[in-house]
Design an enzyme around this catalytic site. Structure first.
Site, PDB file in Angstrom:
ATOM      1  N   THR A 143       0.624  -0.852  -0.189  1.00  0.00           N
ATOM      2  CA  THR A 143       0.072  -0.235  -0.368  1.00  0.00           C
ATOM      3  C   THR A 143       0.777   1.049  -0.075  1.00  0.00           C
ATOM      4  O   THR A 143       0.581   2.153  -0.576  1.00  0.00           O
ATOM      5  CB  THR A 143      -1.438   0.134   0.957  1.00  0.00           C
ATOM      6  N   LYS A 202       1.102  -4.455  13.132  1.00  0.00           N
ATOM      7  CA  LYS A 202       2.511  -4.315  12.019  1.00  0.00           C
ATOM      8  C   LYS A 202       3.099  -4.761  11.714  1.00  0.00           C
ATOM      9  O   LYS A 202       3.814  -5.703  12.914  1.00  0.00           O
ATOM     10  CB  LYS A 202       2.400  -2.463  11.951  1.00  0.00           C
ATOM     11  N   GLU A 208       9.847   0.708  11.184  1.00  0.00           N
ATOM     12  CA  GLU A 208       8.059   1.998  11.425  1.00  0.00           C
ATOM     13  C   GLU A 208       7.805   1.883  12.509  1.00  0.00           C
ATOM     14  O   GLU A 208       7.428   3.241  12.591  1.00  0.00           O
ATOM     15  CB  GLU A 208       7.118   0.608  10.910  1.00  0.00           C
ATOM     16  N   LYS A 242      -8.133  -4.824   6.553  1.00  0.00           N
ATOM     17  CA  LYS A 242      -7.391  -4.605   7.383  1.00  0.00           C
ATOM     18  C   LYS A 242      -8.271  -4.198   8.772  1.00  0.00           C
ATOM     19  O   LYS A 242      -8.051  -4.558   9.308  1.00  0.00           O
ATOM     20  CB  LYS A 242      -6.510  -3.460   6.991  1.00  0.00           C
TER      21      LYS A 242
END
Ligand code: 5RP
Length: 230
Positions: free
Chosen positions: A38, A101, A110, A128
């Site tokens: 994404t 995640k 991240e 999701k």
């Protein structure tokens, strides 16, 4: 009469939210950039406005390579003290903006880049969105010598942990560590769960993002992009 929902493929939904995220990019500033399919759509969109930003801080080698290939300057995280926004995907997001995640094994960087940012903007397709975190196997980055004892701690909580493999060997993260994927958990209290697992010796990063939850989620749905704020 109701308007029939458009039929978007999952790839098209990712492209829609990647494009929509441009609205959160602050002109003249450095953008925090996550990792995944994404985010790749977001990076492609970001390239169309690259002359209007001061660069990016990236959360993985893969995103850094894509950003640089598109002519976007990538700065080291130590060169910045604050970012307005961090834009990243998620494997799961619940009704409070808490996320799982790390499906792309980039969870540690991240979290580091997200911690620099005032706001986490999550971009995700509708698959999701969950009520309770835990259906997606929970990624946990671990120091390899602690993998066995960490797996046993998850078993005591009702989970089954497996070392993530790649090409017949344990996957090695950008930080030189391994990933455990934990199935069978129901994470009813993400804040407490994240704090607890963070205490376990050998855990580098747990893939629950509760202390750094999303401020906004741009969710790709058959009706278009839905903006959820938390
Ligand atoms: C990578 C991640 C990704 O954000 C997450 O896996 C979602 O990826 P995708 O956009 O490919 O579905 O956490 O570590």
């Amino acid at each position: 009469m109701t308007t029939p929902a458009a039929s978007f493929s999952q790839d098209e939904l990712k492209a829609l939210v990647g494009q929509a995220a441009l609205a959160y990019v602050v002109p003249g500033e450095i953008v925090g950039v996550g990792t995944g399919s994404t985010v790749n759509k977001f990076i492609d969109a970001l390239a169309t406005v690259k002359d209007r930003i001061a660069g990016a801080v990236s959360s993985s080698v893969a995103s850094t390579e894509r950003l640089k290939a598109l002519g976007i300057q990538v700065l080291d995280a130590n060169e910045v003290t604050r970012l307005s926004v961090y834009i990243d995907g998620a494997d799961e997001i619940d009704g409070a903006g808490y996320m799982v995640k790390g499906g792309g094994a980039a969870l540690t960087r991240e979290k580091i880049v997200a911690a620099l940012a005032d706001r986490f903007i999550c971009i995700a397709d509708a698959s999701k969105r969950v009520d309770v975190l835990g259906a997606f196997p929970l990624p946990v980055e671990v120091i390899p010598m602690a993998a066995g004892q960490i797996a046993r701690r998850f078993e005591a909580l009702g989970g089954q942990a497996q070392v993530r493999m790649k090409d017949g060997a344990p996957l090695v993260t950008d930080n030189g560590q391994h990933i455990l994927d934990v199935r069978g958990l129901k994470i009813a209290d993400p804040l407490a769960f994240e704090s607890e697992v963070n205490q376990w010796p050998g855990v580098v990063t747990v893939g629950v993002f509760a202390h750094q939850k999303a401020a906004v989620c741009l969710l790709g749905t058959p009706e278009g992009v839905q903006t959820l704020t938390y």
